[in-house]
Design an enzyme around this catalytic site. Structure first.
Site, mmCIF file in Angstrom:
data_model
loop_
_atom_site.group_PDB
_atom_site.id
_atom_site.type_symbol
_atom_site.label_atom_id
_atom_site.label_comp_id
_atom_site.label_asym_id
_atom_site.label_seq_id
_atom_site.Cartn_x
_atom_site.Cartn_y
_atom_site.Cartn_z
ATOM 1 N N ASP A 8 -36.834 18.287 -3.082
ATOM 2 C CA ASP A 8 -37.278 19.651 -2.775
ATOM 3 C C ASP A 8 -36.172 20.330 -1.966
ATOM 4 O O ASP A 8 -35.058 19.787 -1.837
ATOM 5 C CB ASP A 8 -38.640 19.642 -2.050
ATOM 6 N N HIS A 9 -36.475 21.506 -1.413
ATOM 7 C CA HIS A 9 -35.462 22.234 -0.626
ATOM 8 C C HIS A 9 -34.984 21.440 0.584
ATOM 9 O O HIS A 9 -33.810 21.503 0.954
ATOM 10 C CB HIS A 9 -36.054 23.573 -0.155
ATOM 11 N N CYS A 65 -36.846 14.225 0.040
ATOM 12 C CA CYS A 65 -37.494 15.386 0.655
ATOM 13 C C CYS A 65 -37.163 15.327 2.141
ATOM 14 O O CYS A 65 -36.207 14.646 2.529
ATOM 15 C CB CYS A 65 -38.998 15.430 0.367
ATOM 16 N N GLY A 66 -37.898 16.029 2.962
ATOM 17 C CA GLY A 66 -37.576 16.018 4.386
ATOM 18 C C GLY A 66 -37.699 14.638 4.990
ATOM 19 O O GLY A 66 -36.835 14.183 5.743
ATOM 20 N N THR A 67 -38.780 13.965 4.653
ATOM 21 C CA THR A 67 -39.040 12.629 5.212
ATOM 22 C C THR A 67 -38.923 11.500 4.202
ATOM 23 O O THR A 67 -38.852 10.333 4.597
ATOM 24 C CB THR A 67 -40.474 12.576 5.766
ATOM 25 N N VAL A 69 -41.466 10.832 2.486
ATOM 26 C CA VAL A 69 -42.857 10.380 2.383
ATOM 27 C C VAL A 69 -43.641 11.186 1.347
ATOM 28 O O VAL A 69 -44.251 10.625 0.427
ATOM 29 C CB VAL A 69 -43.555 10.446 3.765
ATOM 30 N N GLY A 70 -43.634 12.494 1.507
ATOM 31 C CA GLY A 70 -44.432 13.320 0.587
ATOM 32 C C GLY A 70 -44.028 13.118 -0.864
ATOM 33 O O GLY A 70 -44.887 12.969 -1.752
ATOM 34 N N HIS A 98 -39.179 -7.637 -4.500
ATOM 35 C CA HIS A 98 -40.605 -7.973 -4.458
ATOM 36 C C HIS A 98 -41.469 -7.024 -5.276
ATOM 37 O O HIS A 98 -42.440 -7.450 -5.892
ATOM 38 C CB HIS A 98 -41.121 -7.951 -3.010
ATOM 39 N N ASN A 99 -41.144 -5.723 -5.222
ATOM 40 C CA ASN A 99 -42.040 -4.703 -5.785
ATOM 41 C C ASN A 99 -41.544 -4.097 -7.094
ATOM 42 O O ASN A 99 -42.260 -3.278 -7.679
ATOM 43 C CB ASN A 99 -42.251 -3.570 -4.767
ATOM 44 N N HIS A 134 -44.928 -12.250 -7.457
ATOM 45 C CA HIS A 134 -44.587 -10.823 -7.463
ATOM 46 C C HIS A 134 -45.083 -10.152 -8.738
ATOM 47 O O HIS A 134 -45.598 -9.031 -8.703
ATOM 48 C CB HIS A 134 -43.085 -10.638 -7.304
ATOM 49 N N ARG A 137 -48.830 -9.571 -8.538
ATOM 50 C CA ARG A 137 -49.202 -8.456 -7.653
ATOM 51 C C ARG A 137 -48.859 -7.100 -8.277
ATOM 52 O O ARG A 137 -49.625 -6.133 -8.152
ATOM 53 C CB ARG A 137 -48.493 -8.631 -6.299
HETATM 54 C C1 RB5 Z 1 -40.917 20.336 3.605
HETATM 55 O O1 RB5 Z 1 -40.915 21.122 4.742
HETATM 56 C C2 RB5 Z 1 -41.375 18.921 3.962
HETATM 57 O O2 RB5 Z 1 -42.705 18.937 4.337
HETATM 58 C C3 RB5 Z 1 -41.165 17.988 2.779
HETATM 59 O O3 RB5 Z 1 -39.824 18.005 2.421
HETATM 60 C C4 RB5 Z 1 -41.483 16.534 3.023
HETATM 61 O O4 RB5 Z 1 -40.893 16.073 4.195
HETATM 62 C C5 RB5 Z 1 -42.900 16.167 2.928
HETATM 63 O O5 RB5 Z 1 -43.247 14.982 3.002
#
Ligand code: RB5
Length: 148
Positions: A8-9, A65-67, A69-70, A98-99, A134, A137
């Site tokens: 993403d951005h 992405c930023g983290t 995670v998303g 493993h995965n 593995h 699972r």
């Molecule tokens: C965008 O601001 C941020 O929320 C996205 O990149 C990400 O980190 C979400 O998990």
């Protein structure tokens, strides 16, 4: 190796650095966006890269992405995707061995450029261990997709 990459951005700058490094390393990279830092939605790129990997258009995927995670949460909604959000290379190695992870996710706001390079390098170089436990699972993970 054929690699699909996306962000993403918030992952745009790191995605471009990773893309350029992977090309310099001799990989066949398809950049599925984002193509600017204009605000965008990480599920869109998670879906595009996830579908490319599941369809066999790429062997592996890299998402930013930023983290991290998303975009990993979203990518894992695509059946056949095993996306791992990691912040250091040991997790990247174990996500492969493993995965059998087929997509690695990193956060531009979390890891530095050298750590990100190492994460992706280890992710691409590490084979799946193919140990019986593995495989069992991972088969159970796949089974969850049929129960949705
Ligand atoms: C965008 O601001 C941020 O929320 C996205 O990149 C990400 O980190 C979400 O998990």
């Amino acid at each position: 190796m054929k690699i699909a990459i996306g962000s993403d951005h918030a992952g745009f700058v790191l995605k471009n650095r990773l893309r350029d490094q992977l090309i310099a390393d001799g990989h066949d990279v398809v950049d599925l966006g984002a193509h600017s830092t204009v605000s965008s939605d990480y599920p869109d790129y998670a879906a595009t890269v996830g579908n490319a990997v599941v369809a066999g258009m790429a062997v592996r995927g890299v998402l930013v992405c930023g983290t991290g995670v998303g975009i990993s949460i979203a990518a894992n909604k695509v059946h056949g995707v095993r996306a791992a959000a990691v912040s250091e290379p040991v997790s990247a190695r174990l996500a492969r061995s493993h995965n059998d992870a087929n997509i690695i996710c990193v956060g531009e706001r979390i890891v530095g450029i050298e750590v990100a390079f190492e994460i992706v390098r280890v992710f691409l170089e590490t084979p799946f261990s193919e140990g019986e436990r593995h495989i069992r699972r991972i088969d159970k993970v796949s089974q969850l997709e049929t129960e949705e």
